[in-house]
Design an enzyme around this catalytic site. Structure first.
Site, short mmCIF file in Angstrom:
data_model
loop_
_atom_site.label_atom_id
_atom_site.label_comp_id
_atom_site.label_asym_id
_atom_site.label_seq_id
_atom_site.Cartn_x
_atom_site.Cartn_y
_atom_site.Cartn_z
N GLY A 23 0.79 -1.23 0.00
CA GLY A 23 0.00 0.00 0.00
C GLY A 23 0.82 1.27 0.00
N GLY A 25 5.03 3.25 -0.19
CA GLY A 25 6.47 3.23 -0.46
C GLY A 25 6.89 2.37 -1.65
N ARG A 46 -1.53 -4.03 7.25
CA ARG A 46 -2.41 -3.99 8.41
C ARG A 46 -3.52 -2.95 8.27
N ASP A 72 -2.00 -9.08 8.65
CA ASP A 72 -0.79 -8.88 9.45
C ASP A 72 0.09 -10.09 9.18
N ARG A 74 2.45 -11.33 10.49
CA ARG A 74 2.90 -12.12 11.65
C ARG A 74 1.91 -13.24 11.97
N SER A 112 12.95 -2.19 24.42
CA SER A 112 12.31 -3.21 25.26
C SER A 112 12.34 -4.53 24.48
N TYR A 154 22.83 -4.25 4.99
CA TYR A 154 23.31 -4.66 6.32
C TYR A 154 22.80 -6.06 6.70
N PRO A 197 19.44 3.62 0.26
CA PRO A 197 18.33 4.53 0.57
C PRO A 197 17.50 4.95 -0.65
N ARG A 206 11.50 7.28 9.94
CA ARG A 206 11.96 6.48 11.09
C ARG A 206 13.49 6.34 11.15
C1 HXC Z 1 12.24 2.61 20.92
C2 HXC Z 1 10.16 1.94 20.14
C3 HXC Z 1 10.19 2.94 19.14
C4 HXC Z 1 11.34 3.80 19.09
C5 HXC Z 1 8.33 1.84 18.96
N1 HXC Z 1 8.98 1.29 19.99
N2 HXC Z 1 9.04 2.85 18.42
N3 HXC Z 1 11.16 1.77 21.01
N4 HXC Z 1 12.33 3.59 19.99
N5 HXC Z 1 11.45 4.74 18.17
C6 HXC Z 1 8.54 0.21 20.85
C7 HXC Z 1 7.26 0.54 21.59
O1 HXC Z 1 7.51 1.29 22.75
C8 HXC Z 1 6.70 -0.85 21.89
O2 HXC Z 1 7.38 -1.47 22.95
C9 HXC Z 1 7.09 -1.64 20.65
O3 HXC Z 1 8.19 -0.94 20.04
C10 HXC Z 1 5.97 -1.72 19.64
O4 HXC Z 1 5.58 -0.38 19.32
P1 HXC Z 1 4.12 0.00 18.84
O5 HXC Z 1 4.13 1.44 18.51
O6 HXC Z 1 3.10 -0.52 19.80
O7 HXC Z 1 3.96 -0.93 17.53
P2 HXC Z 1 3.13 -0.71 16.21
O8 HXC Z 1 2.10 0.38 16.38
O9 HXC Z 1 2.67 -2.05 15.77
O10 HXC Z 1 4.20 -0.16 15.15
C11 HXC Z 1 5.22 -1.00 14.66
C12 HXC Z 1 6.50 -0.22 14.38
C13 HXC Z 1 6.19 1.02 13.48
C14 HXC Z 1 7.49 -1.18 13.72
C15 HXC Z 1 7.07 0.26 15.71
O11 HXC Z 1 7.37 1.75 13.26
C16 HXC Z 1 5.60 0.60 12.15
O12 HXC Z 1 4.37 0.43 12.04
N6 HXC Z 1 6.42 0.41 11.10
C17 HXC Z 1 5.99 -0.06 9.76
C18 HXC Z 1 6.65 0.66 8.64
C19 HXC Z 1 8.15 0.80 8.74
O13 HXC Z 1 8.74 0.65 9.80
N7 HXC Z 1 8.76 1.13 7.60
C20 HXC Z 1 10.19 1.35 7.50
C21 HXC Z 1 10.86 0.20 6.84
S1 HXC Z 1 12.42 0.77 6.37
P3 HXC Z 1 6.84 -1.40 24.49
O14 HXC Z 1 7.75 -2.32 25.24
O15 HXC Z 1 6.97 0.03 24.90
O16 HXC Z 1 5.40 -1.84 24.45
C22 HXC Z 1 13.52 -0.48 6.34
C23 HXC Z 1 14.74 -0.17 5.49
C24 HXC Z 1 16.01 0.07 6.16
O17 HXC Z 1 13.31 -1.51 6.86
C25 HXC Z 1 17.18 0.38 5.27
C26 HXC Z 1 17.35 1.82 4.88
C27 HXC Z 1 18.60 2.14 4.12
P1 NAP Z 2 7.14 1.50 4.07
O1 NAP Z 2 6.41 2.33 3.08
O2 NAP Z 2 6.98 1.82 5.50
O3 NAP Z 2 6.69 -0.01 3.81
C1 NAP Z 2 6.53 -0.99 4.78
C2 NAP Z 2 5.17 -1.64 4.59
O4 NAP Z 2 5.07 -2.78 5.44
C3 NAP Z 2 4.01 -0.72 4.93
O5 NAP Z 2 3.11 -0.70 3.84
C4 NAP Z 2 3.34 -1.37 6.13
O6 NAP Z 2 1.93 -1.21 6.09
C5 NAP Z 2 3.74 -2.83 5.94
N1 NAP Z 2 3.73 -3.58 7.19
C6 NAP Z 2 4.36 -3.27 8.36
N2 NAP Z 2 4.07 -4.17 9.30
C7 NAP Z 2 3.26 -5.10 8.71
C8 NAP Z 2 2.63 -6.28 9.17
N3 NAP Z 2 2.78 -6.71 10.43
N4 NAP Z 2 1.86 -6.99 8.29
C9 NAP Z 2 1.70 -6.55 7.01
N5 NAP Z 2 2.27 -5.45 6.53
C10 NAP Z 2 3.04 -4.73 7.37
O7 NAP Z 2 8.68 1.48 3.79
P2 NAP Z 2 9.55 1.20 2.46
O8 NAP Z 2 10.72 2.08 2.53
O9 NAP Z 2 8.69 1.21 1.26
O10 NAP Z 2 10.07 -0.29 2.73
C11 NAP Z 2 9.71 -1.35 1.88
C12 NAP Z 2 10.76 -2.46 1.96
O11 NAP Z 2 11.99 -1.97 1.48
C13 NAP Z 2 11.03 -2.97 3.36
O12 NAP Z 2 11.28 -4.37 3.32
C14 NAP Z 2 12.29 -2.26 3.75
O13 NAP Z 2 13.02 -2.96 4.73
C15 NAP Z 2 13.00 -2.25 2.41
N6 NAP Z 2 14.06 -1.25 2.29
C16 NAP Z 2 13.75 0.06 2.15
C17 NAP Z 2 14.76 0.99 1.99
C18 NAP Z 2 14.48 2.45 1.79
O14 NAP Z 2 15.42 3.24 1.75
N7 NAP Z 2 13.24 2.87 1.63
C19 NAP Z 2 16.08 0.56 2.00
C20 NAP Z 2 16.36 -0.80 2.16
C21 NAP Z 2 15.34 -1.70 2.29
P3 NAP Z 2 0.99 -1.19 7.40
O15 NAP Z 2 1.60 -0.25 8.37
O16 NAP Z 2 -0.33 -0.77 6.85
O17 NAP Z 2 0.92 -2.60 7.91
#
Ligand code: HXC
Ligand code: NAP
Length: 291
Positions: A23, A25, A46, A72, A74, A112, A154, A197, A206
């Protein structure tokens, strides 16, 4: 920068591809290109409102068919339900892109155990849940198929400040390579992309928050001095998931503008040396030889 679509029209015709996290990115961008190439796409995540809105936009933009199903990754039963809905709607699923992920930066000791779990569960468990559920179906049906996992550079090197993600992505890398061997006898290929990136709201908010910009410039690490373009990644993904890549199996393609290798090269920081200074340096170094 070369931002043209790569494959011929209809290259993914008669294919149905499931893109987790489709949905937003990069998942959205890959889905869009798959649709432009003639595929049907299933997107899941989700948030129902997000995937429904994206599905509508993508159908309008491409004229293709998109099924949006909440899942989800998971939860194994939810993954099975998406797959069942996909087969019911399109008759088949031919490709899986394990793209869904969670990540944020934090010193590890501040996490945590729940925070650690949540990232590993989304990234690693989510990926093997989808892979296992679809793989079982493909094998039972004797269907050829293609898996594409999205990892990071990484996955090999590890990285501080994103340790749960590094652990999980390393697991996904192992899964990619392991199944490329084990499941090739069933006609199931398994490959991955390791992006550097690429600007997305999800990742950049984030991982590179604005208040860090004063001390860290991610572009400095990239020798091409730019971020990736979504079409560049979509081109690679479409190729790897398509039949054009029929003999590509167990491969992980890095697409990062040279970031990884630049960071690893002992003397690459010498880029900072101003050109005129090289005369002085050369004189000094040659002088040492005569001493
Ligand atoms: C420390 C944190 C935190 C933070 C959350 N937590 N954010 N701890 N620092 N910044 C902790 C919370 O306190 C909680 O623990 C637990 O993590 C779960 O947090 P929730 O907010 O309840 O979870 P949820 O609402 O389900 O959100 C999940 C999430 C969120 C992963 C934390 O960021 C998310 O929805 N992300 C999805 C999209 C995403 O992350 N996209 C980026 C992918 S980029 P406690 O113990 O307090 O309950 C990527 C590429 C990398 O992977 C490479 C780039 C070059
Ligand atoms: P993004 O837009 O945040 O994409 C992550 C997606 O995962 C969101 O659509 C999110 O949707 C979904 N998601 C998270 N938790 C989920 C769950 N439990 N079940 C189902 N869906 C879930 O970020 P992005 O940058 O496009 O990342 C896409 C992929 O590229 C990831 O694998 C990331 O690690 C990889 N990547 C990105 C970069 C970059 O620079 N952007 C670099 C290296 C690798 P919901 O929140 O609605 O669930």
């Amino acid at each position: 920068m070369y931002n043209e679509p790569m494959l011929r029209d209809g290259a993914l015709k008669n294919k149905t591809i499931l893109v987790t996290g489709g949905g937003t990115g990069l998942g959205r961008s890959m889905s869009k290109y798959f649709l432009e190439l003639g595929a049907n796409v299933i997107i899941s995540s989700r948030k129902l409102n997000v995937i429904e809105a994206t599905a509508k936009e993508l159908e309008q933009e491409t004229g293709g068919k998109v099924l949006a199903v909440v899942c989800d990754v998971r939860k194994y039963e939810e993954v099975e339900a998406v797959i069942a809905k996909g087969y019911e709607t399109f008759g088949s699923i031919d490709g899986l892109v394990n793209n869904a992920a969670g990540n944020f930066i934090s010193p590890t000791e501040r996490l945590s155990n729940k925070a650690f779990d949540i990232i590993v569960d989304i990234v690693l468990k989510g990926t093997y849940n989808c892979t296992l559920a679809l793989g079982k179906k493909w094998i039972a049906d004797k269907q050829k198929a293609s898996i594409l996992n999205i990892v990071t550079t990484y996955s090999w090197t590890g990285s501080g400040y994103v340790v749960p993600s590094a652990c999980a992505k390393a697991g996904v890398l192992a899964l990619t390579k392991s199944l490329a061997s084990e499941w090739s006898k069933y006609g199931i290929r398994s490959n991955a992309i390791a992006p550097g990136p690429f600007p997305t709201q999800g990742a950049f908010s984030r991982l590179f928050p604005e208040n860090l910009a004063k001390i860290i410039d991610p572009l400095e690490r990239i020798p091409l001095k730019r971020y990736g373009e979504h079409q560049e990644l979509a081109n690679l993904a479409a190729y790897l998931i398509s039949d054009y890549a029929s003999f590509v199996n167990g491969e992980v393609v890095t697409i990062d503008g040279g970031e990884w290798i630049y960071g690893a090269g002992e003397f690459n920081a010498f880029d900072k040396v101003p050109a005129p200074m090289w005369d002085e340096i050369e004189k000094f170094v040659r002088g040492k030889k005569q001493e």
